[in-house]
Motif scaffolding. Sequence first.
Motif, short mmCIF file in Angstrom:
data_model
loop_
_atom_site.label_atom_id
_atom_site.label_comp_id
_atom_site.label_asym_id
_atom_site.label_seq_id
_atom_site.Cartn_x
_atom_site.Cartn_y
_atom_site.Cartn_z
N THR A 100 0.74 -1.34 0.02
CA THR A 100 0.02 -0.28 0.02
C THR A 100 1.12 1.04 -0.04
O THR A 100 1.39 1.24 0.91
CB THR A 100 -1.15 -0.18 1.07
OG1 THR A 100 -1.80 -1.33 1.48
CG2 THR A 100 -1.85 0.93 1.26
N TRP A 101 0.42 2.07 -0.73
CA TRP A 101 1.22 3.39 -0.83
C TRP A 101 0.10 5.04 -1.21
O TRP A 101 -0.16 4.61 -2.06
CB TRP A 101 2.80 3.75 -1.50
CG TRP A 101 3.11 4.94 -2.24
CD1 TRP A 101 2.91 5.18 -3.83
CD2 TRP A 101 3.60 5.58 -1.29
NE1 TRP A 101 3.95 6.19 -2.90
CE2 TRP A 101 5.10 6.42 -1.72
CE3 TRP A 101 4.06 5.06 -0.27
CZ2 TRP A 101 5.26 7.16 -1.32
CZ3 TRP A 101 5.72 6.27 0.67
CH2 TRP A 101 5.60 7.02 -0.05
N GLN A 102 0.19 5.58 -0.06
CA GLN A 102 -1.08 6.89 -0.40
C GLN A 102 -1.27 6.24 -0.36
O GLN A 102 -2.50 6.30 -1.35
CB GLN A 102 0.27 7.39 -1.68
CG GLN A 102 1.48 8.32 -1.49
CD GLN A 102 1.68 9.39 -2.73
OE1 GLN A 102 1.21 8.79 -3.75
NE2 GLN A 102 2.32 10.51 -2.54
N GLY A 103 -2.27 5.22 0.40
CA GLY A 103 -3.81 4.48 0.20
C GLY A 103 -4.68 3.66 -0.76
O GLY A 103 -5.59 3.99 -0.72
N GLU A 104 -3.43 3.68 -1.50
CA GLU A 104 -3.96 2.60 -2.88
C GLU A 104 -3.05 0.97 -2.99
O GLU A 104 -1.64 1.49 -2.29
CB GLU A 104 -3.43 2.98 -3.94
CG GLU A 104 -4.49 4.43 -4.44
CD GLU A 104 -4.11 5.04 -5.40
OE1 GLU A 104 -3.75 4.60 -6.62
OE2 GLU A 104 -4.50 6.62 -5.42
N HIS A 111 -0.71 -1.71 -4.86
CA HIS A 111 -0.03 -1.79 -5.54
C HIS A 111 0.31 -2.90 -5.99
O HIS A 111 0.94 -3.62 -5.13
CB HIS A 111 1.42 -0.99 -5.39
CG HIS A 111 0.64 0.96 -6.01
ND1 HIS A 111 1.33 1.31 -6.73
CD2 HIS A 111 0.45 1.65 -5.09
CE1 HIS A 111 0.26 2.57 -6.39
NE2 HIS A 111 0.46 2.81 -5.31
N TYR A 159 12.24 5.39 -6.31
CA TYR A 159 11.42 6.47 -4.93
C TYR A 159 11.59 7.32 -3.91
O TYR A 159 12.53 7.25 -4.14
CB TYR A 159 11.46 5.29 -4.67
CG TYR A 159 11.18 3.71 -5.67
CD1 TYR A 159 10.72 3.82 -6.33
CD2 TYR A 159 10.79 2.40 -4.52
CE1 TYR A 159 10.50 2.08 -7.61
CE2 TYR A 159 10.95 1.35 -5.74
CZ TYR A 159 9.93 1.26 -6.92
OH TYR A 159 10.57 0.35 -7.42
N GLU A 160 10.45 7.70 -3.91
CA GLU A 160 10.29 8.76 -3.13
C GLU A 160 10.87 8.75 -1.82
O GLU A 160 11.42 9.10 -1.14
CB GLU A 160 9.03 9.16 -2.95
CG GLU A 160 8.25 10.70 -2.19
CD GLU A 160 6.83 11.01 -2.68
OE1 GLU A 160 6.52 11.46 -1.20
OE2 GLU A 160 6.51 10.86 -2.81
#
Length: 110
Positions: free
Chosen positions: A46-50, A52, A81-82
């Motif tokens: 999960t990244w930023q609520g989504e 993947h 990547y951030e």
Amino acid sequence: METPAGYGVVLVTAGNMQEAEAIANALVEAKLAACVSLLPIHSIYTWQGELHKEQEWQLVIKTDLAQFPAMEGKIKELHSYEMPEIIALPIVAGSQAYLQWISQQVKNKE
């Protein structure tokens, strides 16, 4: 078998093989890692609520953990990547010859 004080494996994921190879080359050339193994993987996270599901490359970096701060800086400098995965795991046992080889490949401890 030697008790490996300070040796470890650092795990990093990258989005594609080219980025993984670029990071691996930079770490070995800078003597921050003795060896980097690259493996294709399938990641679910999960990244930023989504949710993947991605094809990524896993870097398995063998090193002296005294190099971790410099290694982390180099990875962040090169990674797209951030917030890249950069986690270190201690080696709890290993062959003396292999551990000595790691030591010879990375910069000497300060």
